[in-house]
Design an enzyme around this catalytic site. Structure first.
Site, PDB file in Angstrom:
ATOM      1  N   CYS A  20       0.791  -1.179  -0.089  1.00 15.56           N
ATOM      2  CA  CYS A  20       0.119   0.047  -0.049  1.00 15.56           C
ATOM      3  C   CYS A  20       0.761   1.291  -0.184  1.00 15.56           C
ATOM      4  O   CYS A  20       1.838   1.291   0.593  1.00 15.56           O
ATOM      5  CB  CYS A  20      -0.872  -0.018   1.209  1.00 15.56           C
ATOM      6  SG  CYS A  20      -1.870  -1.493   1.443  1.00 15.56           S
TER       7      CYS A  20
ATOM      8  N   ARG B   5       4.647   0.361  -6.177  1.00 14.41           N
ATOM      9  CA  ARG B   5       5.033  -0.408  -4.906  1.00 14.41           C
ATOM     10  C   ARG B   5       3.870  -1.565  -4.983  1.00 14.41           C
ATOM     11  O   ARG B   5       4.047  -2.844  -4.388  1.00 14.41           O
ATOM     12  CB  ARG B   5       4.604   0.276  -3.466  1.00 14.41           C
ATOM     13  CG  ARG B   5       5.378   1.399  -3.243  1.00 14.41           C
ATOM     14  CD  ARG B   5       4.666   2.363  -2.279  1.00 14.41           C
ATOM     15  NE  ARG B   5       4.588   1.846  -0.879  1.00 14.41           N
ATOM     16  CZ  ARG B   5       5.359   2.088   0.022  1.00 14.41           C
ATOM     17  NH1 ARG B   5       6.601   2.951  -0.015  1.00 14.41           N
ATOM     18  NH2 ARG B   5       4.906   1.456   1.243  1.00 14.41           N
TER      19      ARG B   5
ATOM     20  N   TRP C  79      -3.082  -2.473  -1.345  1.00 14.65           N
ATOM     21  CA  TRP C  79      -2.831  -3.820  -1.749  1.00 14.65           C
ATOM     22  C   TRP C  79      -3.417  -4.597  -0.465  1.00 14.65           C
ATOM     23  O   TRP C  79      -3.307  -4.671   0.564  1.00 14.65           O
ATOM     24  CB  TRP C  79      -1.211  -4.052  -1.586  1.00 14.65           C
ATOM     25  CG  TRP C  79      -0.877  -5.380  -2.089  1.00 14.65           C
ATOM     26  CD1 TRP C  79      -0.346  -5.597  -3.480  1.00 14.65           C
ATOM     27  CD2 TRP C  79      -0.592  -6.537  -1.362  1.00 14.65           C
ATOM     28  NE1 TRP C  79       0.061  -6.980  -3.622  1.00 14.65           N
ATOM     29  CE2 TRP C  79       0.176  -7.599  -2.214  1.00 14.65           C
ATOM     30  CE3 TRP C  79      -0.758  -6.847   0.149  1.00 14.65           C
ATOM     31  CZ2 TRP C  79       0.292  -8.855  -1.657  1.00 14.65           C
ATOM     32  CZ3 TRP C  79      -0.166  -8.353   0.437  1.00 14.65           C
ATOM     33  CH2 TRP C  79       0.239  -9.367  -0.249  1.00 14.65           C
TER      34      TRP C  79
ATOM     35  N   ASN D  86      -1.703   2.096   6.173  1.00 14.83           N
ATOM     36  CA  ASN D  86      -0.945   0.914   5.671  1.00 14.83           C
ATOM     37  C   ASN D  86      -0.750   0.250   6.801  1.00 14.83           C
ATOM     38  O   ASN D  86      -0.751   0.654   8.169  1.00 14.83           O
ATOM     39  CB  ASN D  86       0.412   1.373   5.230  1.00 14.83           C
ATOM     40  CG  ASN D  86       0.355   2.095   3.686  1.00 14.83           C
ATOM     41  OD1 ASN D  86      -0.774   1.985   3.070  1.00 14.83           O
ATOM     42  ND2 ASN D  86       1.619   2.541   3.160  1.00 14.83           N
ATOM     43  N   GLY D  87      -0.522  -0.955   6.587  1.00 10.94           N
ATOM     44  CA  GLY D  87      -0.580  -2.061   7.795  1.00 10.94           C
ATOM     45  C   GLY D  87      -1.695  -2.889   8.263  1.00 10.94           C
ATOM     46  O   GLY D  87      -2.660  -3.006   7.616  1.00 10.94           O
TER      47      GLY D  87
ATOM     48  N   GLU E 158      17.543 -17.164  -8.558  1.00  5.15           N
ATOM     49  CA  GLU E 158      17.289 -15.705  -8.839  1.00  5.15           C
ATOM     50  C   GLU E 158      16.600 -15.758 -10.385  1.00  5.15           C
ATOM     51  O   GLU E 158      15.620 -15.074 -10.630  1.00  5.15           O
ATOM     52  CB  GLU E 158      18.462 -14.653  -8.505  1.00  5.15           C
ATOM     53  CG  GLU E 158      18.186 -13.447  -8.913  1.00  5.15           C
ATOM     54  CD  GLU E 158      17.056 -12.645  -8.076  1.00  5.15           C
ATOM     55  OE1 GLU E 158      16.337 -13.169  -7.312  1.00  5.15           O
ATOM     56  OE2 GLU E 158      16.650 -11.669  -8.782  1.00  5.15           O
TER      57      GLU E 158
ATOM     58  N   LYS F 112      13.122 -14.316 -11.377  1.00  4.74           N
ATOM     59  CA  LYS F 112      12.778 -13.147 -12.104  1.00  4.74           C
ATOM     60  C   LYS F 112      11.748 -13.603 -13.031  1.00  4.74           C
ATOM     61  O   LYS F 112      10.828 -12.918 -13.509  1.00  4.74           O
ATOM     62  CB  LYS F 112      13.876 -12.577 -12.857  1.00  4.74           C
ATOM     63  CG  LYS F 112      15.071 -11.663 -12.167  1.00  4.74           C
ATOM     64  CD  LYS F 112      14.628 -10.383 -11.808  1.00  4.74           C
ATOM     65  CE  LYS F 112      13.537 -10.204 -10.675  1.00  4.74           C
ATOM     66  NZ  LYS F 112      14.390 -10.113  -9.378  1.00  4.74           N
TER      67      LYS F 112
ATOM     68  N   GLU G  50       8.176 -14.011 -11.705  1.00  2.53           N
ATOM     69  CA  GLU G  50       7.579 -12.739 -11.039  1.00  2.53           C
ATOM     70  C   GLU G  50       7.018 -12.040 -12.243  1.00  2.53           C
ATOM     71  O   GLU G  50       5.918 -11.359 -12.072  1.00  2.53           O
ATOM     72  CB  GLU G  50       8.907 -11.687 -10.600  1.00  2.53           C
ATOM     73  CG  GLU G  50       9.126 -12.084  -9.165  1.00  2.53           C
ATOM     74  CD  GLU G  50      10.156 -11.203  -8.605  1.00  2.53           C
ATOM     75  OE1 GLU G  50       9.990 -10.968  -7.458  1.00  2.53           O
ATOM     76  OE2 GLU G  50      11.059 -11.070  -9.216  1.00  2.53           O
TER      77      GLU G  50
ATOM     78  N   HIS H 277      17.204 -35.742  -8.726  1.00  2.00           N
ATOM     79  CA  HIS H 277      16.567 -36.269  -7.543  1.00  2.00           C
ATOM     80  C   HIS H 277      14.978 -35.648  -7.706  1.00  2.00           C
ATOM     81  O   HIS H 277      14.381 -35.306  -6.649  1.00  2.00           O
ATOM     82  CB  HIS H 277      17.089 -35.771  -6.299  1.00  2.00           C
ATOM     83  CG  HIS H 277      18.529 -36.334  -6.111  1.00  2.00           C
ATOM     84  ND1 HIS H 277      18.630 -37.668  -5.940  1.00  2.00           N
ATOM     85  CD2 HIS H 277      19.613 -35.807  -6.363  1.00  2.00           C
ATOM     86  CE1 HIS H 277      19.959 -37.945  -5.696  1.00  2.00           C
ATOM     87  NE2 HIS H 277      20.540 -36.550  -6.105  1.00  2.00           N
TER      88      HIS H 277
ATOM     89  N   LYS I 229       6.205  -4.326  -4.328  1.00  2.00           N
ATOM     90  CA  LYS I 229       7.656  -3.972  -4.241  1.00  2.00           C
ATOM     91  C   LYS I 229       8.251  -3.835  -2.769  1.00  2.00           C
ATOM     92  O   LYS I 229       9.369  -4.451  -2.461  1.00  2.00           O
ATOM     93  CB  LYS I 229       7.889  -2.316  -4.781  1.00  2.00           C
ATOM     94  CG  LYS I 229       9.449  -1.790  -4.632  1.00  2.00           C
ATOM     95  CD  LYS I 229      10.072  -2.644  -5.839  1.00  2.00           C
ATOM     96  CE  LYS I 229      11.508  -2.150  -5.810  1.00  2.00           C
ATOM     97  NZ  LYS I 229      12.399  -3.209  -6.530  1.00  2.00           N
TER      98      LYS I 229
HETATM   99  C1  G6P Z   1       9.183  -8.349  -2.486  1.00  2.00           C
HETATM  100  C2  G6P Z   1       9.738  -7.622  -3.677  1.00  2.00           C
HETATM  101  C3  G6P Z   1      11.004  -8.420  -4.035  1.00  2.00           C
HETATM  102  C4  G6P Z   1      11.885  -8.153  -3.045  1.00  2.00           C
HETATM  103  C5  G6P Z   1      11.425  -8.548  -1.759  1.00  2.00           C
HETATM  104  C6  G6P Z   1      12.154  -8.373  -0.479  1.00  2.00           C
HETATM  105  O1  G6P Z   1       8.830  -9.564  -2.641  1.00  2.00           O
HETATM  106  O2  G6P Z   1       8.680  -7.959  -4.885  1.00  2.00           O
HETATM  107  O3  G6P Z   1      11.523  -7.746  -5.125  1.00  2.00           O
HETATM  108  O4  G6P Z   1      13.233  -8.961  -3.271  1.00  2.00           O
HETATM  109  O5  G6P Z   1      10.224  -8.122  -1.442  1.00  2.00           O
HETATM  110  O6  G6P Z   1      12.314  -6.982  -0.283  1.00  2.00           O
HETATM  111  P1  G6P Z   1      13.485  -5.925   0.342  1.00  2.00           P
HETATM  112  O7  G6P Z   1      13.015  -4.563   0.184  1.00  2.00           O
HETATM  113  O8  G6P Z   1      13.508  -6.375   1.720  1.00  2.00           O
HETATM  114  O9  G6P Z   1      14.632  -6.298  -0.295  1.00  2.00           O
END
Ligand code: G6P
Length: 612
Positions: free
Chosen positions: A2, A27, A74, A100-101, A485, A489, A492, A508, A607
């Site tokens: 949010c 975000r 969100w 937010n929260g 990673e 990516k 996502e 395995h 984000k």
């Molecule tokens: C969310 C974002 C990711 C990020 C993760 C941890 O899931 O979409 O891109 O890696 O949070 O976020 P941080 O700000 O703690 O690196």
């Protein structure tokens, strides 16, 4: 997650709020809304879906006001509907709030209010909070900010809120516990936001609210108080470090592509002033006073979430190999609910782009309670994790807007190289070895530019594989986290199911999935793992999988066995993983674009994940 924006001043708040919401889109959100206060009259418009849809409604309305609040939601409590969107109102229709929260005791508070005759329109915890404020304000004869304060003292949970009341106009109240808020101070005007991006268009002077603080903005200025005991807190403003250009796309079609390209610069920004090439070591001012404590740690835990966790796993390989320090890498959400062995000789390194991720923050708080030394590796200056850790190192990657982390990830990994280099030299690494590694790091800019200069092979792989629904990524050693990673990516942003595995583990389980439709990305540098990885490539070939090899040398055998080869410029063997990660970012990006996905704002993702 949010986003919050608020305005108090002389201008019309509506365009300021709408631009702010645009800035906050990165975000992640699923509905948006604004409310304004104009000479004691207040109104709001809110809508599920994108800010652009809200804008159509706002443009067709006469909404105007000099005080206002805006929110991107969100969904947590209740679906992303118009009704559940913020702002929420009390039942008199005079108090509006954005939040937010999560209010954890909202159901208890709601029953108390229902018994008093309050009715609720939405399923949200936020509506409970605004009704509670209203109940206190109209019953107890307090002024509005006092009523907010009393209400917040009855709340358990996390919040960043901004609220106003048309019966106590000319006042905007904001408060923070567990969810960040920053206040921008202009000429006779104020801005409140969940991060600095909506503020930077108007002023560079900001005050970051700390946990448990609230601010009341009125025509007399602002006053910050402690929520728990109402004492006045004096804080001085600091300056936002980034520019507007850094949060705009420029000539790029997407922020993600811009940020992938920027890595030739951002990695050097991360290294600048810290890398001592001739001495073959690093200087890390942010942890200087804690070096012995880190080196003598009985164990180091690296804790993080998502992409930052992958950076942490790369850090484990580096620190164990070079510095000889045992390192455990922990998902923050698991770590905080286990009973890990932590004492005053333990070091916790928290890695977080945003510096606000709720689980990572809780993990370091838990570790501090056990007496551990906490070290933050954060990108956002002044973020909560950066402020709450004992010491730390900023990544200096600049604002990252694309939800999928790219430049922040390579900056985190770069910091871990610097730590490994520094502690490696203290652990017997020779100066010439150190210099070689340092020089290879410093050369990354030209090598990344080389990668950006030729993306033809990646684009054609994307064309050929865009209709596939599965991908497998395999690597060994430090390239195992690169595989993880790469797979993250891809899933996502393209919504293709992808898994990363240690190459040998394929036998395995994942091998059962391989057929002529399955692309398998192999990380195959010519290092000590090459022969083993090559055997794994043969195993996949034997089952007709599509072989995509990421390598630093095209050998005859690799050319023969691979369907596609992604080249990584030749470099120090330990640097390959950074360059390979960038190639995999590009692969994910091109696949997502071809599949018509919203690259910068992938569905359901946020984000900055500020709830647990
Ligand atoms: C969310 C974002 C990711 C990020 C993760 C941890 O899931 O979409 O891109 O890696 O949070 O976020 P941080 O700000 O703690 O690196």
């Amino acid at each position: 997650m949010c986003g919050i924006v608020g305005y108090f001043g002389k201008q019309d708040a509506v365009p300021i709020l709408m631009n702010g919401l645009k800035r906050l889109e990165y975000r992640g959100y699923d509905s948006a809304g604004i409310a304004v206060l104009n000479s004691g009259e207040s109104h709001s418009i809110k809508k599920s879906g994108k800010v652009s849809e809200l804008k159509k409604l706002v443009d067709d309305s006469p909404l105007k006001g000099t005080i206002g609040i805006g929110h991107t939601r969100w969904a947590t409590h209740g679906a992303p509907t118009d009704i559940n969107s913020h702002p929420h109102w009390d039942q008199t229709g005079k108090i509006a709030i954005i939040h937010n929260g999560i209010i954890e005791n909202y159901s208890v508070l709601k029953s108390v209010l229902e018994n008093k005759g309050y009715t609720f329109k939405s399923e949200t915890d936020t509506e409970v909070l605004v009704q509670l404020i209203s109940d206190i304000y109209y019953a107890d004869g307090l002024d509005f900010s006092q009523a907010v304060q009393v209400a917040l003292n009855q709340v358990i949970g996390a919040y960043g809120i901004v609220t106003f009341c048309s019966d106590d106009p000319d006042k905007l109240v904001a408060a923070r516990l567990g969810s960040p808020l920053v206040m921008g101070i202009g000429e006779n005007e104020y801005f409140i936001a969940s991060d600095a991006s909506p503020i930077v268009d108007h002023t560079r002077n900001v005050i970051y609210l700390d946990e448990g603080e609230m601010v009341t903005i009125s025509n007399d200025g602002h006053e910050i108080r402690s929520i728990s005991d109402n004492t006045i807190i004096n804080k001085t403003a600091t300056e936002i470090e980034f520019s507007i250009e850094e949060i705009e796309k420029g000539e790029f079609p997407h922020f993600m592509l811009k940020e992938i390209h920027e890595q030739s610069k951002t990695i050097i920004d991360t290294l600048r002033g810290r890398l001592l090439i001739d001495e073959g070591t690093a200087f890390l001012g942010g942890v200087r006073d804690y070096i012995d404590r880190i080196q003598n740690a009985n164990r180091i835990y690296i804790t993080a979430c998502g992409t930052s966790w992958h950076a942490g796993l790369m850090g484990k390989y580096l620190l164990e190999e070079f510095a000889g320090i045992p390192v455990h890498v922990e998902y923050a959400s698991e770590f905080r609910y286990r009973t890990p062995i932590i004492d005053s000789q333990t070091v916790i390194i928290a890695i977080s782009q945003s510096g606000e991720t709720a689980d990572t923050l809780s993990a370091i708080r838990m570790a501090k309670e056990h007496g551990a030394l906490t070290v933050g590796i954060c990108n956002v200056v002044g973020s909560t994790i950066a402020r709450e850790t004992d010491c730390g190192i900023y990544t200096h990657a600049g604002p990252e807007i694309g939800v999928a982390s790219t430049k922040a990830f390579t900056a985190q990994v770069t910091i871990l190289y610097l730590l490994a280099l520094y502690f490696g030299r203290r652990n017997g690494m020779s100066q010439s070895e150190g210099t070689k590694l340092a020089q290879a790091l410093w050369n990354l800019d030209t090598q990344i530019e080389k990668i950006m200069g030729n993306t033809d092979e990646i684009e054609s792989i994307a064309w050929e594989t865009m209709h596939t629904e599965n991908f497998l990524y395999l690597g060994r050693g430090m390239n195992f986290p690169v595989a993880l990673e790469g797979a993250l990516k891809l899933k996502e942003i393209s919504y293709i199911h992808a898994e990363g595995y240690p190459a040998a583990e394929m036998k395995h389980g994942p091998i059962a999935l391989i057929d002529e439709k399955m692309p398998v990305v192999f990380l195959a540098p010519h290092d000590r793992t090459f022969d083993k990885v090559f055997s794994n490539i043969q195993e996949v070939k034997a089952r007709k999988g599509i072989i995509i090899t990421v390598t630093d040398k095209r050998t005859k055998d690799l050319i023969k066995i691979s369907d596609y080869i992604i080249d990584v410029p030749s470099t120090h063997p330990r640097i390959f993983p950074i360059l390979a990660s960038i190639q995999l970012q590009l692969l994910a990006y091109h696949l997502a674009v071809l599949r018509g996905c919203d690259v910068d704002r992938p569905r359901n993702l946020a984000k900055s994940v500020t709830v647990e």
